[in-house]
Scaffold this active site. Structure first.
Site, mmCIF file in Angstrom:
data_model
loop_
_atom_site.group_PDB
_atom_site.id
_atom_site.type_symbol
_atom_site.label_atom_id
_atom_site.label_comp_id
_atom_site.label_asym_id
_atom_site.label_seq_id
_atom_site.Cartn_x
_atom_site.Cartn_y
_atom_site.Cartn_z
ATOM 1 C CG HIS A 1 3.657 -6.807 -5.139
ATOM 2 N ND1 HIS A 1 2.362 -7.035 -4.715
ATOM 3 C CD2 HIS A 1 4.085 -5.726 -4.440
ATOM 4 C CE1 HIS A 1 2.040 -6.112 -3.812
ATOM 5 N NE2 HIS A 1 3.064 -5.307 -3.629
ATOM 6 C CG HIS B 1 -0.013 1.030 -0.397
ATOM 7 N ND1 HIS B 1 -0.732 0.303 -1.327
ATOM 8 C CD2 HIS B 1 -0.932 1.715 0.346
ATOM 9 C CE1 HIS B 1 -2.020 0.539 -1.145
ATOM 10 N NE2 HIS B 1 -2.172 1.388 -0.148
ATOM 11 C CG ASP C 1 4.106 -2.820 -0.029
ATOM 12 O OD1 ASP C 1 3.449 -1.756 -0.020
ATOM 13 O OD2 ASP C 1 3.818 -3.785 -0.773
ATOM 14 C CG HIS C 2 5.373 -0.341 -3.373
ATOM 15 N ND1 HIS C 2 5.655 -0.903 -4.608
ATOM 16 C CD2 HIS C 2 4.478 -1.167 -2.776
ATOM 17 C CE1 HIS C 2 4.942 -2.006 -4.749
ATOM 18 N NE2 HIS C 2 4.221 -2.206 -3.655
ATOM 19 C CG HIS D 1 1.654 2.470 -4.690
ATOM 20 N ND1 HIS D 1 2.541 1.587 -5.258
ATOM 21 C CD2 HIS D 1 0.964 1.746 -3.758
ATOM 22 C CE1 HIS D 1 2.400 0.396 -4.707
ATOM 23 N NE2 HIS D 1 1.452 0.458 -3.787
ATOM 24 C CG HIS E 1 -2.682 -0.228 -5.843
ATOM 25 N ND1 HIS E 1 -2.989 -1.536 -5.575
ATOM 26 C CD2 HIS E 1 -1.778 0.142 -4.887
ATOM 27 C CE1 HIS E 1 -2.332 -1.925 -4.503
ATOM 28 N NE2 HIS E 1 -1.583 -0.927 -4.065
ATOM 29 C CG ASP F 1 1.427 -2.897 -5.374
ATOM 30 O OD1 ASP F 1 2.482 -3.351 -5.829
ATOM 31 O OD2 ASP F 1 1.238 -2.751 -4.150
HETATM 32 ZN ZN LIG Z 1 2.728 -3.437 -2.683
HETATM 33 ZN ZN LIG Z 2 0.184 -1.039 -2.861
#
Ligand SMILES: [Zn+2]
Ligand SMILES: [Zn+2]
Length: 327
Positions: free
Chosen positions: A285, A64, A66-67, A62, A153, A227
């Site tokens: 995570h 976001h 952090d990914h 996805h 998510h 996530d």
């Molecule tokens: Zn994440």
């Molecule tokens: Zn996320």
């Protein structure tokens, strides 16, 4: 024949002490597959001695940061190191626009071709329901398949399951001599056929395949689920998986908050592994609020004893076993 997972990072949202952001490398028969690409992914490649030259496919769960915020640096660095081969990127809609915007703003042109594939992230699309199907398949070659499935998510998100294809049967060498098998005989036996003799002296004689072959090696599988909230519709996709990575951002005393922000608790990750009949669970995570991760591990293990903590930089092998040795 390698089937090995390396974890680049296990931290949720923010990097924390020695925990980097999400990213994993799955090595299948020496070809590398990158799953998520948090910031600093290219440093992790260097730290861990991972060679980009064997990486041709990147899977992003996805959008976001952090990914996926590591992808800009990774793509431009490997270009500087001389990459010319095409790269294939599988992600929810929007990543191509993000990458194009960064390239355009910095007046950058990639020297290698990037192919984008948009994942099906709609949870209400009945066609995405499991088990894995032609509709959910996003990659296939002679050794393996990759399927994606929508998760739950705050933004469109997919999980992935990587599966080896079934191995051909192993013929018992002594049987080749004993029955004087031809090349065509061997090929047929490896494909699972019984041996039928046509010679007049042996006319009609049939040797069953099971007498000529060893039990097959079992294809291995790995699923990546991060996530997501605890989300049972993914179960048919990951049923019987050998190695499951499931996010466990919080302890269960924060269950309501976890659900609200689109995440799972360690207990829920354990429950998911139990219900999926997984062989082994890795949790990761982790929220930066947890310095000591052992309470998360213990909590997941109440539901699924064969759980381990995801640790940055660690390598997890999925062993190859024959049918008789398994389960
Ligand atoms: Zn994440
Ligand atoms: Zn996320």
């Amino acid at each position: 024949m390698t089937f090995q997972l390396t974890i680049l990072g296990t931290s949720a949202a923010l990097p924390y002490k020695n925990r980097f952001l999400s990213g994993q490398i799955l090595n299948v028969h020496d070809e590398l597959f990158l799953i998520d690409c948090g910031e600093a992914a290219q440093f992790r490649f260097q730290h861990l001695g991972i060679k980009h030259s064997r990486l041709n496919h990147i899977f992003i769960s996805h959008l976001h940061g952090d990914h996926c915020f590591g992808i800009f640096g990774l793509l431009t660095s490997i270009a500087m190191m001389g990459r010319e081969a095409d790269m294939h990127i599988y992600a929810p809609e929007g990543l191509e626009t993000m990458i194009e915007a960064v390239f355009k703003a910095t007046n950058y042109k990639s020297p290698f071709k990037i192919h984008f594939y948009i994942l099906k992230t709609d949870k209400n699309d009945k066609n995405t329901e499991g088990p894995p199907s032609d509709y959910s398949r996003i990659f296939e070659d002679e050794k393996m398949t990759v399927h994606s499935f929508p998760m739950n998510h705050r933004v469109p998100t997919c999980g992935f399951i990587f599966k080896e294809k079934p191995f051909p049967k192993n013929i018992i060498p002594e049987k080749i001599k004993q029955y004087n098998l031809t090349f065509d005989n061997i090929k047929a036996v490896k494909e699972g056929f019984d041996l039928k003799f046509k010679e007049p002296t042996m006319e009609g004689k049939i040797i069953p395949n099971s007498e000529l072959t060893k039990p097959p090696l079992l294809p291995r599988s790995f699923a990546y689920c991060s996530d997501t909230t605890y989300f049972e519709p993914i179960l048919p996709h990951i049923e019987g998986v050998d190695l499951l990575y499931h996010e466990a951002t919080f302890l269960d005393d924060m269950k309501e908050h976890a659900f609200k922000v689109g995440h799972s608790t360690a207990l829920e990750a354990g429950l998911m592994a139990q219900k999926a009949h997984a062989q082994k669970l890795i949790i990761g995570h982790f929220s930066a609020r947890y310095d000591d991760l052992s309470p998360l591990l213990l909590e997941a293990q109440t539901q699924f004893p064969n759980t381990i903590l995801g640790i940055d930089g660690q390598i997890y092998d999925v062993p190859l076993v024959r049918f008789e040795e398994n389960k």
